[in-house]
Write an enzyme that holds these catalytic residues in place. Structure first.
Site, PDB file in Angstrom:
ATOM      1  N   GLY A   1       0.773  -1.248   0.000  1.00  0.00           N
ATOM      2  CA  GLY A   1       0.000   0.000   0.000  1.00  0.00           C
ATOM      3  C   GLY A   1       0.799   1.289   0.000  1.00  0.00           C
ATOM      4  O   GLY A   1       0.327   2.317  -0.481  1.00  0.00           O
TER       5      GLY A   1
ATOM      6  N   GLU B   1       3.841   4.096   6.418  1.00  0.00           N
ATOM      7  CA  GLU B   1       2.595   3.338   6.209  1.00  0.00           C
ATOM      8  C   GLU B   1       1.651   4.154   5.336  1.00  0.00           C
ATOM      9  O   GLU B   1       1.617   5.380   5.430  1.00  0.00           O
ATOM     10  CB  GLU B   1       1.913   3.071   7.558  1.00  0.00           C
ATOM     11  CG  GLU B   1       2.168   1.682   8.115  1.00  0.00           C
ATOM     12  CD  GLU B   1       1.418   0.576   7.377  1.00  0.00           C
ATOM     13  OE1 GLU B   1       1.083   0.727   6.188  1.00  0.00           O
ATOM     14  OE2 GLU B   1       1.162  -0.459   8.021  1.00  0.00           O
ATOM     15  N   ASP B   2       0.873   3.456   4.521  1.00  0.00           N
ATOM     16  CA  ASP B   2      -0.166   4.137   3.748  1.00  0.00           C
ATOM     17  C   ASP B   2      -1.283   4.605   4.669  1.00  0.00           C
ATOM     18  O   ASP B   2      -1.764   5.726   4.580  1.00  0.00           O
ATOM     19  CB  ASP B   2      -0.724   3.209   2.652  1.00  0.00           C
ATOM     20  CG  ASP B   2      -1.111   1.818   3.173  1.00  0.00           C
ATOM     21  OD1 ASP B   2      -0.876   1.516   4.359  1.00  0.00           O
ATOM     22  OD2 ASP B   2      -1.655   1.037   2.373  1.00  0.00           O
TER      23      ASP B   2
ATOM     24  N   ASP C   1      -5.030   1.907  10.693  1.00  0.00           N
ATOM     25  CA  ASP C   1      -6.435   1.621  10.983  1.00  0.00           C
ATOM     26  C   ASP C   1      -6.502   1.177  12.452  1.00  0.00           C
ATOM     27  O   ASP C   1      -6.488   2.012  13.346  1.00  0.00           O
ATOM     28  CB  ASP C   1      -6.857   0.529   9.978  1.00  0.00           C
ATOM     29  CG  ASP C   1      -8.326   0.166  10.000  1.00  0.00           C
ATOM     30  OD1 ASP C   1      -8.882   0.029  11.084  1.00  0.00           O
ATOM     31  OD2 ASP C   1      -8.926  -0.004   8.929  1.00  0.00           O
TER      32      ASP C   1
ATOM     33  N   LYS D   1      -6.967   6.543  10.711  1.00  0.00           N
ATOM     34  CA  LYS D   1      -8.387   6.452  11.112  1.00  0.00           C
ATOM     35  C   LYS D   1      -8.447   6.454  12.636  1.00  0.00           C
ATOM     36  O   LYS D   1      -8.406   5.381  13.252  1.00  0.00           O
ATOM     37  CB  LYS D   1      -9.005   5.146  10.594  1.00  0.00           C
ATOM     38  CG  LYS D   1      -9.123   5.021   9.089  1.00  0.00           C
ATOM     39  CD  LYS D   1      -9.793   3.669   8.760  1.00  0.00           C
ATOM     40  CE  LYS D   1      -9.853   3.405   7.285  1.00  0.00           C
ATOM     41  NZ  LYS D   1     -10.342   2.042   6.976  1.00  0.00           N
TER      42      LYS D   1
ATOM     43  N   PHE E   1     -14.091   2.330   4.620  1.00  0.00           N
ATOM     44  CA  PHE E   1     -13.149   1.603   3.777  1.00  0.00           C
ATOM     45  C   PHE E   1     -12.860   2.406   2.514  1.00  0.00           C
ATOM     46  O   PHE E   1     -13.767   2.837   1.813  1.00  0.00           O
ATOM     47  CB  PHE E   1     -13.702   0.222   3.405  1.00  0.00           C
ATOM     48  CG  PHE E   1     -12.687  -0.607   2.684  1.00  0.00           C
ATOM     49  CD1 PHE E   1     -11.639  -1.202   3.381  1.00  0.00           C
ATOM     50  CD2 PHE E   1     -12.732  -0.750   1.303  1.00  0.00           C
ATOM     51  CE1 PHE E   1     -10.675  -1.944   2.707  1.00  0.00           C
ATOM     52  CE2 PHE E   1     -11.769  -1.493   0.623  1.00  0.00           C
ATOM     53  CZ  PHE E   1     -10.737  -2.084   1.333  1.00  0.00           C
TER      54      PHE E   1
ATOM     55  N   ASP F   1      -5.891  -0.802  -1.744  1.00  0.00           N
ATOM     56  CA  ASP F   1      -6.646  -1.696  -2.623  1.00  0.00           C
ATOM     57  C   ASP F   1      -7.902  -2.261  -1.989  1.00  0.00           C
ATOM     58  O   ASP F   1      -8.056  -2.290  -0.761  1.00  0.00           O
ATOM     59  CB  ASP F   1      -5.759  -2.887  -2.990  1.00  0.00           C
ATOM     60  CG  ASP F   1      -5.544  -3.823  -1.782  1.00  0.00           C
ATOM     61  OD1 ASP F   1      -5.093  -3.325  -0.729  1.00  0.00           O
ATOM     62  OD2 ASP F   1      -5.852  -5.024  -1.885  1.00  0.00           O
TER      63      ASP F   1
ATOM     64  N   ARG G   1      -5.312   0.182  -6.564  1.00  0.00           N
ATOM     65  CA  ARG G   1      -4.071   0.796  -6.075  1.00  0.00           C
ATOM     66  C   ARG G   1      -3.580   1.939  -6.963  1.00  0.00           C
ATOM     67  O   ARG G   1      -2.925   2.864  -6.508  1.00  0.00           O
ATOM     68  CB  ARG G   1      -2.949  -0.245  -5.978  1.00  0.00           C
ATOM     69  CG  ARG G   1      -3.194  -1.336  -4.950  1.00  0.00           C
ATOM     70  CD  ARG G   1      -1.888  -2.089  -4.685  1.00  0.00           C
ATOM     71  NE  ARG G   1      -2.079  -3.330  -3.960  1.00  0.00           N
ATOM     72  CZ  ARG G   1      -2.187  -3.432  -2.633  1.00  0.00           C
ATOM     73  NH1 ARG G   1      -2.145  -2.355  -1.890  1.00  0.00           N
ATOM     74  NH2 ARG G   1      -2.352  -4.607  -2.064  1.00  0.00           N
TER      75      ARG G   1
END
Ligand code: IMP
Ligand code: MG
Length: 179
Positions: free
Chosen positions: A49, A103-104, A107, A135, A156, A163, A169
């Site tokens: 990601g 990190e992308d 969560d 998040k 989401f 993805d 992506r």
């Protein structure tokens, strides 16, 4: 409203590219201030990601650095499985060095915690955490995130590296799952 269909689901545009780039620039500016006269850190990009974030961020930096890639996965479909699998072993020498994890998205934080645990055993001088997206409502951990591009709601999303079962992506904007 611009939408895309990936597998069985429809997503609608929620964050445009310009806004994402601004968020990445805010991280770059902080790093440029802090690393101007420091030893070169190692960026550790978490695949898959983070590839777009990593590429964009590194081009905005004006200090020397190394970059390496680590592959893990915790998602299957659109909800976290809670299980983190280490897919590619880490073989970079980070002993005594400053590591900045890229990190992308953070969560639950489960992935990040696992990464930090395994990095610590390699004795880096310091570990810092940078994420393009965060998040806060989903976050279950207490680790401090040093650099956060943008906080987003607990929905989401896909695009800009992220993805839905491997599709989406390549999208240059971020899209949210249509309810
Ligand atoms: P965590 O372990 O729950 O923090 O999840 C982290 C990883 O799950 C991220 O590195 C992403 O690859 C993936 N992920 C989390 N949220 C999303 C999302 O909204 N869309 C796509 N992938 C996500
Ligand atoms: Mg990821």
């Amino acid at each position: 409203m611009k939408t895309v269909k990936l597998h069985d689901k429809v997503f609608e545009i929620s964050i445009e590219r310009a806004k994402i780039e601004k968020a990445i620039l805010s991280i770059a500016e902080k790093l440029n201030d802090e690393f101007i006269d420091k030893e070169p850190p190692i960026f550790l990009s978490i695949l898959n990601g983070s590839f777009m974030f990593t590429s964009d961020l590194l081009k905005m930096l004006n200090f020397n650095s190394e970059v390496s890639f680590l592959k893990l996965s915790s998602y299957s479909g659109t909800s976290t499985t809670g299980e983190v699998k280490e897919l590619i072993g880490f073989n970079k020498n980070i002993e005594g060095k400053i590591v900045i994890v890229l990190e992308d998205i953070v969560d639950t934080g489960i992935t990040l915690e696992k990464i930090i645990e395994s990095l610590k055993s390699h004795n880096p001088k310091e570990i810092r955490l940078a994420t393009m997206l965060f998040k806060p409502e989903a976050y279950q951990k207490s680790m401090k995130l040093d650099y956060v591009g943008m906080e987003i709601p607990n929905d989401f999303i896909v695009g800009y590296g992220l993805d839905y079962d491997e599709l989406g992506r390549n999208l240059p904007d971020i899209y949210t799952l249509k309810k």
